[in-house]
Each structure stands twice: as structure tokens, then as C-alpha cells.
Design an enzyme around this catalytic site. Sequence first.
Site: not given
Ligand code: PLP
Length: 394
Positions: A58, A111, A183, A208
Amino acid sequence: MWESKNIETNAIHGGKQSQGEHGPLSTPIYQTSTFVFDDVQQGADRFAGEAGGHIYSRLGNPTVEELENRMAILEGTEAAAAFGSGMGAVSAAIFALLKSGDHLVTSHRLYGCTYALFNHQLPALGIEVSFVDLADPQAVREAIKPNTKVIYGETPINPCMTVMDLDALAGIARERGIVTVIDNTFMSPILQRPAEHGIDLVLHSATKYLNGHGDVVAGILCGPAELIDQIKMTTRKDMGAVMSPHDAWLVIRGLKTLHLRMQRHGENGQVVAEYLEKHPAVEKVYYPGLPDHPGYKLLGKQMSGAGGVMAFELKQGFEQAVAFINGLQMCKRAVSLGDAETLIQHPASMTHSTYEPEELAAAGISRTLIRLAVGLENAEDIVADLEQALAGIG
Ligand code: PLP
């Protein structure tokens, strides 16, 4: 450690650690929870930070650290931290940077789970949040207060692909000592590197494009060494959203083909967006590779491609949108993006279902909006599947 001026070479060789006596080409998976000390003094020295070496997974693991080194090179930052999910990365960053009484400036266009965290969890903990249009520098300036500590955004923004100017945002924040978090999931470091534009922390849902094969849930934060170390030794260690060594290995494998995959996602994205734009049943397509999209002017400036995600609306109503999605035969009805398979979803009832109707309207998400994450298939087959499903709704 090998480092090239070319990102596709770095995605394969950069950050690779010494492979030990057996010299495997593929990174070893250190599938261990804990690490053995020679004696008590060595354990005490490692805990005190007076000796190198691992303690417990961890706190750090060699396979995960190799992924972190590779991502720092690709994003052009000093360091990186890996997490068990993209949301693990979002929350570790936010809770390390903000405490009760602080203020966050962000956007309605996020998101869905990031929005839920900001809209529900943060206010409950006494953290003030303002939702503004981050693509409008004046709106950002006006939202800033003396207690603003963080500006958080996505670009392009999920799901309508709104693009914000990273140089403008970083400039506003820098003058006031505010930390910026972007992001970068939709672009990957192949198409956009926010740190080159002055952004402090760059975040990814590694689930992704970085991994790219739909078999891992993971997150990454890239940024200055001091801030990343602080996050590793506070919110990551204490809240515990760590990445498993096996998942880190899968993401490292994904990185080796990231450049080729992003190229193909972009080529397919352009073909599909142009097809949809011309189709008589389609009202509007949101894709930064189309000249009428507001983000088009930032192609070349901060993005070297438009990527594989787009959204579109049909001229007909909700029932037809549902019938169209249900009529697809090859494209998969699934949330997520960045996989080999073309994925299609309905944001209002899926990824953005945590939004109230007025919040959906503020984020520009209508009940007929459909998000398409174009995969790596031959573009002809993607278009043929869309064509037959559109024909099916009349
Ligand atoms: N940021 C974006 C732009 C996303 O599309 C997503 C998930 O779809 C996330 C963050 C969150 O990621 P995770 O599903 O890996 O927790």
C-alpha cells in the site's frame, strides 16, 4: 533509465527499471503484499525514511512504481502516483488539497461520479464548491474567492467534448497560487500534455485509453514530486485506493501500443463523426475534429488530435434514440471508452444519472444525447452498424 524525445518510444522504453539477473523483456509482477527486512534496524530505517527499499505494497510496489515512472515521463511531470481507480485518484487529490473552509472552482460539465463527489460529498464536509464554465476565463476569474485552493476540470469535457484553454486556465490560477487539476482521460498523453501548459496535476482514469483493453479499473495522477509524494504518504496511504501490481502490469502493457491505438481511434473518430454529421436523422454531432465544434480551434495548439469520443443527438425523440442504441449489432452497449471495441451509451440514464434534470440541462446533456466511444475496428464496419441501426428507426 532510457528517455527519448519521441513519445511513442518512451511509451515502450521510458521508465523501465532494471530487470535483475534473469533479464525478462516484460516487467516482472511483484505480486506481494509485504517485503522482508534483513533485521529490525533495516525495518526501522525504512519506516523512518532513512533507508531505501520497500515496506508494504500500500506504500509502494516495484511494478506499480515502474508504471508511475513511465507515466511521469509521458506526461512530462516529475512524478506520478497510481490508484485503484480513476475516482480513487480524484478523491486522493481532492482530499489532499482541500480541507473544511476551502473553496473549489470546477465545472457542471464533468464525469458523473466526479460531479457527485463535488456536489454531494464535499459540501457535506464543509468544502465550498462553485460550478462555472471553465471554458470562459472571465467566469473563472469571477468565481475565485480568497479561500479558493483548487481549480478542477476535464478537457475535452464528458460527454459533449467541450474544450477549455489550458494556458488561460493555468495563467489565472498561477497568479493566485491556486492548484490546477486536469482530467486528461479523453486525450491520453499522446494527444495532450496539460503539464506543458502549466497545469499542476494531470489525472487519468487509466481504465480507459492508457490500459486500452477493457480489463482493468485504475487511475493515475502525474505532477510535481513534492505534491505527488505528499498524496502518496497521506490520502493514498490512509484512504487506501492503491493499484494492484497485476493491474499495473496490464496498464504498462497497454502503454506500449498507446500511440498506435490513439492514432487509429482518431482516424476512426473522424470518419464516424463526418458520417454522422451528414446523416439526415442526426441533429448535431459534438466532436472537436469537426470545424464547427468550438474546440476545433484548439486542435494543434493544445491537442494534437480529436480522439475517439463523440456525442450526438438524433432529430427524433427519446424513444427513437433508445431504439437506435438497442438496434446496434456490433457496437457494444456499455459505459467506458478507450477500448478496442466501439462502445455506446446514453449519458442521461447511465454515466450522468446522478445529475438532477436541471443539472443535466446546465451540463448540456439532453435526454436524446448519445455518447459513442469509437474503437479500433475497421471504420467501415462501425459506419455500417450505425447505418443499419439508424435505418431501423425510420
Ligand atoms: N474521469 C473520466 C473522464 C471518466 O470518464 C471516468 C470514468 O468513466 C473517471 C474519471 C473515473 O474513472 P474510474 O471509472 O476508473 O474510477
